[in-house]
Design a protein around this motif. Structure first.
Motif, mmCIF file in Angstrom:
data_model
loop_
_atom_site.group_PDB
_atom_site.id
_atom_site.type_symbol
_atom_site.label_atom_id
_atom_site.label_comp_id
_atom_site.label_asym_id
_atom_site.label_seq_id
_atom_site.Cartn_x
_atom_site.Cartn_y
_atom_site.Cartn_z
ATOM 1 N N LYS A 382 5.464 -18.789 38.179
ATOM 2 C CA LYS A 382 4.319 -18.973 39.079
ATOM 3 C C LYS A 382 3.013 -18.996 38.288
ATOM 4 O O LYS A 382 2.122 -19.813 38.560
ATOM 5 N N ALA A 383 2.910 -18.094 37.317
ATOM 6 C CA ALA A 383 1.714 -18.094 36.465
ATOM 7 C C ALA A 383 1.593 -19.413 35.712
ATOM 8 O O ALA A 383 0.491 -19.956 35.552
ATOM 9 N N ALA A 384 2.723 -19.958 35.271
ATOM 10 C CA ALA A 384 2.714 -21.237 34.560
ATOM 11 C C ALA A 384 2.260 -22.370 35.478
ATOM 12 O O ALA A 384 1.538 -23.283 35.053
ATOM 13 N N VAL A 385 2.678 -22.317 36.751
ATOM 14 C CA VAL A 385 2.231 -23.326 37.721
ATOM 15 C C VAL A 385 0.715 -23.262 37.885
ATOM 16 O O VAL A 385 0.030 -24.296 37.907
ATOM 17 N N LEU A 386 0.183 -22.048 37.978
ATOM 18 C CA LEU A 386 -1.261 -21.888 38.122
ATOM 19 C C LEU A 386 -2.000 -22.401 36.887
ATOM 20 O O LEU A 386 -3.008 -23.109 37.001
ATOM 21 N N VAL A 387 -1.506 -22.048 35.698
ATOM 22 C CA VAL A 387 -2.152 -22.472 34.454
ATOM 23 C C VAL A 387 -2.079 -23.988 34.307
ATOM 24 O O VAL A 387 -3.080 -24.654 33.988
ATOM 25 N N GLY A 388 -0.899 -24.556 34.530
ATOM 26 C CA GLY A 388 -0.751 -26.011 34.419
ATOM 27 C C GLY A 388 -1.626 -26.756 35.404
ATOM 28 O O GLY A 388 -2.252 -27.767 35.060
ATOM 29 N N SER A 389 -1.699 -26.259 36.637
ATOM 30 C CA SER A 389 -2.540 -26.891 37.652
ATOM 31 C C SER A 389 -4.012 -26.808 37.274
ATOM 32 O O SER A 389 -4.773 -27.763 37.479
ATOM 33 N N LEU A 390 -4.423 -25.666 36.719
ATOM 34 C CA LEU A 390 -5.819 -25.491 36.306
ATOM 35 C C LEU A 390 -6.177 -26.441 35.167
ATOM 36 O O LEU A 390 -7.253 -27.062 35.168
ATOM 37 N N ILE A 391 -5.274 -26.589 34.196
ATOM 38 C CA ILE A 391 -5.522 -27.509 33.076
ATOM 39 C C ILE A 391 -5.609 -28.947 33.582
ATOM 40 O O ILE A 391 -6.511 -29.709 33.210
ATOM 41 N N ALA A 392 -4.673 -29.330 34.458
ATOM 42 C CA ALA A 392 -4.680 -30.690 35.013
ATOM 43 C C ALA A 392 -5.961 -30.945 35.797
ATOM 44 O O ALA A 392 -6.569 -32.017 35.686
ATOM 45 N N ALA A 393 -6.393 -29.953 36.595
ATOM 46 C CA ALA A 393 -7.622 -30.107 37.373
ATOM 47 C C ALA A 393 -8.834 -30.259 36.461
ATOM 48 O O ALA A 393 -9.723 -31.079 36.721
ATOM 49 N N SER A 394 -8.872 -29.493 35.372
ATOM 50 C CA SER A 394 -10.006 -29.558 34.441
ATOM 51 C C SER A 394 -10.065 -30.912 33.748
ATOM 52 O O SER A 394 -11.138 -31.529 33.641
ATOM 53 N N LEU A 395 -8.911 -31.397 33.272
ATOM 54 C CA LEU A 395 -8.874 -32.707 32.612
ATOM 55 C C LEU A 395 -9.272 -33.823 33.582
ATOM 56 O O LEU A 395 -10.052 -34.728 33.227
ATOM 57 N N ALA A 396 -8.736 -33.758 34.807
ATOM 58 C CA ALA A 396 -9.065 -34.790 35.789
ATOM 59 C C ALA A 396 -10.552 -34.767 36.128
ATOM 60 O O ALA A 396 -11.172 -35.820 36.319
ATOM 61 N N THR A 397 -11.125 -33.570 36.198
ATOM 62 C CA THR A 397 -12.557 -33.454 36.492
ATOM 63 C C THR A 397 -13.394 -34.163 35.434
ATOM 64 O O THR A 397 -14.323 -34.917 35.748
ATOM 65 N N VAL A 398 -13.063 -33.939 34.168
ATOM 66 C CA VAL A 398 -13.799 -34.582 33.074
ATOM 67 C C VAL A 398 -13.652 -36.098 33.149
ATOM 68 O O VAL A 398 -14.632 -36.848 33.061
ATOM 69 N N LEU A 399 -12.420 -36.566 33.343
ATOM 70 C CA LEU A 399 -12.166 -38.007 33.359
ATOM 71 C C LEU A 399 -12.840 -38.689 34.551
ATOM 72 O O LEU A 399 -13.386 -39.796 34.432
#
Length: 476
Positions: A382-399
Motif C-alpha cells: 500500500k505504501a508503494a502504491v502511494l509512493v508510485g502514485s505520488l511520483i506519477a502525479a509529480s511527473l505528470a504535473t511538470v509535463l
C-alpha cells in the motif's frame, strides 16, 4: 457499383462530438470533486494512522466488526468499505462501460481500438515490469496485478489542483481509458483472486441478476424494488467467494443506456447521474480512509525502493503505465490509417500516460487481495502504491505545466460562443444559420464603430474650429 471507400484519415484524439463532449464534461466534473475528496480522505488516513496518539484508534475502528453473522456478513469496517462501498463504485463503472459500448467511443470498432489497445498495453506493461523486477530480486509474483489499474478520480483531482485546461479530447481519452482499465481490473479480480466458489450462493446471485434484468425489461420502477434486490445479490455474490464488487458491475451493465423516443436521457444515464455523487463523494473516499492508513516512516519509505515487491509496484506504476499507454497509442496510430490531431503533440499523449500511473483505489484493493495472508507486506505494498502514485502525479504535473499555455488556448477555442446560442462556435462551422448570425453581429458592431467614429470626428472638428476662433480674438 461498389461505393467508394472513405479515404479521409481518422484523427487520433480528435475533436469530440458535442453530445459526447457535454457528457464527458459532466462526468469529469463529478469525478474531479470526488477526486479532491479522495485526496483529503487519503491524507486524513495517513495522519490518523501515523500520529502516535491516534494510531490505536485507527486500528480499532478499522477492525471493528459488525453485521449479521448468520448471513456470513459479520465484517470489519475496512472490509465493508472494500467489499460493500466499492460495489457502488463498480456499479457506476458498469454503467459507464455500457454507455461507452452503446453510445460512446467503444461503439465504433475503429474508434474503440485506441483506448482498448492503450488500456491493454497499459496493464500488460506494468505487470511485466513488476514480474521482471521480482524475478531479478527473487520476490513474490503475487502482486503482478497491483500496478495495472488507473484511478481516474485521483488523476482528475491532480488536474484540478494544477489547474490544467486539458483539451476535451485528452480528458475523454483518459476517461475512456480508465473505463476499459476498470473492466479488465474487474476481470482480473474475478479470475485471479477467487480461490473457492460456493456454487449454491453463486447460483442464487445469478438468479437475482436474472430477476434484476427481467424487472428492467418489464419497465418496473421504484428504488424500493431494486435496492433490496441489489443488496441480496451483493450478499450472495460475497458468500459465493467471488469478489462482491462483481455484482455491482454486472447490474450496471444491465441498465439501458440508449434513450427511447421522447427521452432526453436514458435510464442508465439518469441513474448514473444520481449514484455517481454517492460513489465519488462517499463510497470511494471512505474506502480510501480505511485503506490508505499505512506507515510512512522514513524506514518504511526507504524499504519501498529496496524490496522487490514494493519496487515492482512503484516501477510498474511510473514506468510500466507510461510506456504501455504511450506505446499502445503510438502503435495504434502507426499501424492504422489514423493520425494524431493537429492541435496536439505526442508529448501530450506521454503526459497523459504518465498521469494514468496514478493507481490508487483499485490498486489498493488488489494489493489487499494479493497479500491478504501477509499483513506486513500488505502495508508495504500500500505504501508503494502511494509512493508510485505520488511520483506519477509529480511527473505528470511538470509535463502538463510545460504545455499548459497551449492547452489554455485550445480550451478557450473550444469554449468560445460569440453568437451566445449555448453551442460552442467550433461545432457550428458547417451551419449557414450560424454564419448569418455572426454576420448580423459583426454588422451591428460595424455600425456601432461607424457611429463612434463619426462622433469622435465631429468632436475633433469642433475642437479645431473652437481653437481657430480663440486665435483670431487674441490681441496682437
Amino acid at each position: 457499383m461498389a461505393a467508394p471507400r472513405n479515404t479521409t484519415p481518422r484523427k487520433v484524439l480528435g475533436r469530440l462530438s458535442l453530445p459526447e463532449r457535454r457528457y464527458v464534461a459532466e462526468a469529469l466534473r463529478t469525478e474531479t470533486v470526488g477526486g479532491v475528496l479522495l485526496l483529503i480522505a487519503a491524507i486524513a488516513a495517513l495522519i490518523w494512522a501515523n500520529v502516535p496518539g491516534l494510531h490505536d484508534s485507527y486500528e480499532s475502528v478499522s477492525h471493528h466488526h459488525f453485521g449479521p453473522g448468520a448471513l456470513g456478513l459479520n465484517l470489519s469496517v475496512a472490509h465493508w468499505a472494500a467489499d460493500g462501498l466499492l460495489a457502488i463504485f463498480f456499479f457506476v463503472a458498469g454503467i459507464e462501460l455500457k454507455r461507452e459500448l452503446v453510445a460512446g467511443d467503444l461503439r465504433d470498432p475503429k474508434a474503440a481500438a485506441l483506448p482498448v489497445v492503450a488500456a491493454l498495453c497499459g496493464m500488460a506493461a506494468p505487470a511485466l515490469v513488476y514480474a521482471l523486477t521480482n524475478a531479478a530480486g527473487d520476490g513474490s509474483l503475487k502482486g503482478w496485478a497491483v500496478p495495472t489499474a488507473t484511478d481516474i478520480a485521483f488523476a482528475l483531482a491532480v488536474l484540478a489542483v494544477i489547474g490544467s485546461s486539458l483539451p476535451s479530447a485528452l480528458r475523454a481519452f483518459l476517461l475512456t481509458l480508465a473505463v476499459v482499465d476498470d473492466l479488465f481490473a474487474i476481470l482480473i479480480i474475478a479470475v485471479f483472486f477467487t480461490e473457492t466458489i460456493d456454487f449454491a450462493a453463486l447460483g442464487g446471485a445469478l438468479a437475482g441478476l436474472v430477476v434484476f434484468w427481467l424487472l428492467l425489461r418489464k419497465g418496473v420502477r421504484g428504488w424500493y424494488v431494486y435496492v433490496p434486490l441489489a443488496l441480496v445479490i451483493w450478499a450472495l455474490m460475497y458468500n459465493s467467494g467471488i469478489h462482491a464488487t462483481i455484482a455491482g458491475v454486472a447490474m450496471g451493465l444491465m441498465l439501458r443506456c440508449t434513450p427511447r423516443e421522447g427521452e432526453e436521457h436514458s435510464l442508465g444515464e439518469r441513474i448514473e447521474h444520481l449514484v455517481r455523487p454517492l460513489s465519488a463523494g462517499i463510497a470511494v473516499p471512505l474506502f480510501a480512509l480505511f485503506s490508505a492508513g499505512v506507515s510512512v516512516s522514513g524506514g518504511a519509505l526507504g524499504e519501498v525502493f529496496t524490496r522487490p515487491e514494493t519496487l515492482g509496484v512503484v516501477l510498474g506504476l511510473v514506468v510500466g503505465k507510461t510506456l504501455g499507454i504511450f506505446g499502445g497509442t503510438w502503435l495504434t496510430a502507426r499501424f492504422t490509417r489514423a493520425s494524431l490531431s493537429e492541435d496536439l503533440q505526442w508529448a501530450d499523449v506521454f503526459a497523459v500516460a504518465t498521469l494514468a500511473g496514478i493507481g490508487f483505489t483499485v490498486s489498493l484493493l488488489i494489493g489487499e487481495l494479493a497479500f491478504e495472508d501477509d499483513a506486513t507486506l500488505t502495508g508495504e505494498v500500500k505504501a508503494a502504491v502511494l509512493v508510485g502514485s505520488l511520483i506519477a502525479a509529480s511527473l505528470a504535473t511538470v509535463l502538463l505545466k510545460i504545455r499548459n499555455g497551449k492547452y489554455q488556448r485550445l480550451y478557450e477555442a473550444e469554449e468560445r460562443d460569440e453568437d451566445l446560442d449555448g453551442i460552442p462556435d467550433i461545432y457550428e462551422q458547417d451551419d449557414p444559420a450560424y454564419h448569418l448570425r455572426m454576420a448580423a453581429i459583426h454588422e451591428r458592431k460595424a455600425a456601432e464603430h461607424r457611429r463612434i467614429a463619426e462622433e469622435k470626428a465631429a468632436a475633433r472638428r469642433a475642437e479645431v474650429m473652437g481653437g481657430a476662433g480663440e486665435e483670431e480674438d487674441r490681441p496682437a
